[in-house]
Write a protein that holds these residues in place. Structure first.
Motif, mmCIF file in Angstrom:
data_model
loop_
_atom_site.group_PDB
_atom_site.id
_atom_site.type_symbol
_atom_site.label_atom_id
_atom_site.label_comp_id
_atom_site.label_asym_id
_atom_site.label_seq_id
_atom_site.Cartn_x
_atom_site.Cartn_y
_atom_site.Cartn_z
ATOM 1 N N ARG B 344 -11.262 -15.594 0.959
ATOM 2 C CA ARG B 344 -12.256 -14.657 0.421
ATOM 3 C C ARG B 344 -11.739 -13.223 0.326
ATOM 4 N N GLY B 345 -10.474 -13.042 0.617
ATOM 5 C CA GLY B 345 -9.809 -11.793 0.256
ATOM 6 C C GLY B 345 -9.949 -10.604 1.186
ATOM 7 N N GLU B 346 -10.427 -10.804 2.412
ATOM 8 C CA GLU B 346 -10.549 -9.642 3.305
ATOM 9 C C GLU B 346 -9.200 -9.220 3.861
ATOM 10 N N GLN B 347 -8.236 -10.153 3.842
ATOM 11 C CA GLN B 347 -6.876 -9.836 4.296
ATOM 12 C C GLN B 347 -5.892 -10.245 3.213
ATOM 13 N N VAL B 348 -4.735 -9.565 3.230
ATOM 14 C CA VAL B 348 -3.606 -10.061 2.447
ATOM 15 C C VAL B 348 -2.402 -10.109 3.373
ATOM 16 N N TRP B 349 -1.652 -11.190 3.278
ATOM 17 C CA TRP B 349 -0.438 -11.357 4.079
ATOM 18 C C TRP B 349 0.755 -11.095 3.164
ATOM 19 N N ILE B 350 1.662 -10.228 3.609
ATOM 20 C CA ILE B 350 2.787 -9.820 2.767
ATOM 21 C C ILE B 350 4.099 -10.068 3.509
ATOM 22 N N SER B 351 5.027 -10.790 2.862
ATOM 23 C CA SER B 351 6.315 -11.071 3.498
ATOM 24 C C SER B 351 7.351 -10.039 3.058
ATOM 25 N N ALA B 352 8.107 -9.517 4.013
ATOM 26 C CA ALA B 352 9.227 -8.612 3.720
ATOM 27 C C ALA B 352 10.479 -9.288 4.266
ATOM 28 N N ARG B 353 11.240 -9.880 3.343
ATOM 29 C CA ARG B 353 12.365 -10.739 3.739
ATOM 30 C C ARG B 353 13.386 -10.022 4.626
ATOM 31 N N ASP B 354 13.904 -8.901 4.130
ATOM 32 C CA ASP B 354 14.990 -8.242 4.871
ATOM 33 C C ASP B 354 14.488 -7.493 6.103
ATOM 34 N N ALA B 355 13.189 -7.202 6.139
ATOM 35 C CA ALA B 355 12.622 -6.577 7.334
ATOM 36 C C ALA B 355 12.299 -7.628 8.387
#
Lengths: 112, 391
Positions: B344-355
């Motif tokens: 339902r969009g209250e969170q977004v998960w974001i991947s940072a490969r090199d971090a």
């Protein structure tokens, strides 16, 4: 006389090759080589595979590269390949860095 | 000694193996360099387990079983792995080709298909056992060449739709219509455009759209009326007259659509294009930080989140879909590869490969709620994908 010339030429050539290696190693810092290796494995790997066995782009393993002229590989990385998704890297990487990439590909990419 | 044993016995019923739980708030994050994935919980915002031994995961993707318990992981090395996310272990793993790019699960959840580069084609498996059901080689042209296959999706009516990169064709494999040899009926659409590189199906399952690398425009097939053939929309969409280098091909999956607009990543340009959904006319070009890769709408359509190609890939921008302006810039770390909204969009998960981390953001306040350490994280997939056509 002729023999002496040949030996001299070979020794000059060896010095030349040796110097080339030294230059290559001096210009790319250890830190930069780690970054470049990461770029090669991870970003180039998106199309060519992390193990360079190919994907949308062709395989670039040492065995495959044996049959390809080094200049062609250097030119492809530098200028890209029109008509394919391969972009030019000359605006992002220096000539020395591209050389390092080519050396690494021919030697076999180290997985991190 | 006896006391110790007693404590162990008492502790047992509390351990995970006896705790009932659903999977609707679970997901997986691909760890591409180590051939592993982590099972995550988006309610507690924690990692639950790590599963190893998944092979070469450069450009890996997954689909879920319809009970949201099993993840089918498609690896670059041709590996197809069925992972039990509740147990955090591999149920079955096969190497089904030399080189693959993605997969899909059928409408009834009984077939899993994989699109392959080498040998070019689609392999279809029994979702339960991973036994091969059918192999569809992508053979085209007079010389019987074999094409790489991209943009494989499921479509209503037990169909799989995919594009042939080298051939410039779109095929439909229909498993509700099986011929005398027991093979799925194949419908082929030729000359659909040069080098289709990715495909998507609209969330209603009606339109299959292929992005073209070799020319401008998008190829569209109306699956309600396949007899009408493939048409071209957005004739100016693409690299245009002055072809710009593209450092990472934009992904079409997760194509952002709101009530009025569709948002596209421009190809090779630092722009997000906004189109009117009714007439496919361009409404606006939004100047952005880099070459966009994913342009994804929050489930309610109020925001569009954008990430970028190398070397601008440390940044995410958020576009307000009413004002069509950038309202937030975030720096989740080096090499942002993917973004996934909770259902339902209250969170977004974001991947940072090199971090080496996944950051969870609150989409209302843009505050980072937590970060989870991961080994070169790439794709993030929540289980609600199980019930969405084309995912």
């Amino acid at each position: 006389m002729v023999k002496g010339f040949v030996i001299k030429s070979i020794s000059v050539m060896s010095v030349f090759i040796f110097c080339n290696l030294v230059i290559a190693e001096n210009n790319i810092s250890t830190q930069r080589s780690i970054e470049l290796n990461n770029l090669l494995v991870q970003d180039c790997g998106s199309c060519h595979g992390m193990t360079m066995k190919g994907g949308l782009g062709p395989a670039l393993t040492p065995e495959v590269l044996l049959t390809k002229p080094r200049d062609m590989i250097t030119a492809t990385i530098t200028h890209g390949r029109p008509g394919t998704p391969m972009p030019p890297w000359k605006n992002i990487l220096s000539a020395e860095e591209i050389n390092w990439m080519v050396d690494t590909l021919y030697a076999g990419v180290k997985q991190e | 000694m006896k006391l110790k044993l007693l404590i162990v016995l008492l502790a047992l019923p509390l351990s995970a193996c006896n705790t009932l739980r659903g999977t609707g708030d679970l997901g997986v994050v691909i760890e591409r360099a180590t051939g592993s994935l982590q099972v995550v919980d988006s309610t507690q915002r924690v990692s639950l387990s790590q599963v190893n031994g998944l092979g070469d995961l450069s450009h890996a993707s997954i689909v879920y079983s319809r009970d949201e318990r099993f993840a089918y992981v498609f690896g670059r090395d041709g590996g197809l792995t069925k992972v039990d996310i509740l147990k955090g272990e591999i149920t079955k793993r096969i190497i089904q080709s030399g080189n693959s790019i993605g997969g899909a699960i059928s409408q009834d959840g009984k077939l899993v298909s994989v699109s392959n580069y080498t040998p070019g084609g689609v392999n279809v498996f029994n979702a339960e056992t991973l036994a091969l059901v059918e192999s569809i080689p992508a053979i085209y042209g007079k010389d019987n060449k074999q094409s790489k296959v991209v943009g494989l999706v499921d479509a209503p009516g037990q169909r799989f739709v995919f594009s042939l990169y080298d051939a410039g064709e779109i095929w439909i494999a229909d498993f509700n219509h099986v011929n005398n040899n027991g093979k799925a009926a194949i419908t082929k659409f030729k000359n659909i455009g040069k080098q289709p590189y990715d495909g998507l199906i609209t969330p209603d399952g009606r339109y299959y759209i292929a992005g073209l690398f070799g020319e401008d425009g998008l190829a569209v097939l109306d699956l309600w009326h396949p007899e009408k053939g493939v048409k071209r929309i957005l004739a100016n969409y693409g690299r245009g007259g002055k072809k710009m280098p593209v450092y990472k091909m934009p992904h079409l999956e997760g194509w952002a659509m709101t009530e009025d607009y569709a948002f596209f990543p421009a190809v090779g340009r630092n722009e997000v294009l906004v189109m009117n959904r009714r007439n496919w006319k361009q409404v606006k070009k939004i100047a952005v930080h880099g070459q966009p890769v994913f342009v994804m709408a929050r489930p309610d359509g109020r925001q569009v989140w954008v990430n970028y190609a190398y070397p601008k890939n440390d940044t995410v921008e958020v576009i307000d879909t009413e004002s069509l302006k950038i309202i937030k810039t975030l720096k989740p770390g080096k090499a942002v590869l993917h973004m996934e909204f909770t259902p339902r969009g209250e969170q977004v998960w974001i991947s940072a490969r090199d971090a080496g981390k996944v950051t969870v953001y609150d989409t209302a306040t843009f505050k980072a709620l937590t970060t989870l350490p991961m080994a070169k994280p790439s794709g993030i997939f929540f289980t609600n994908r199980a019930h969405r056509i084309g995912l």
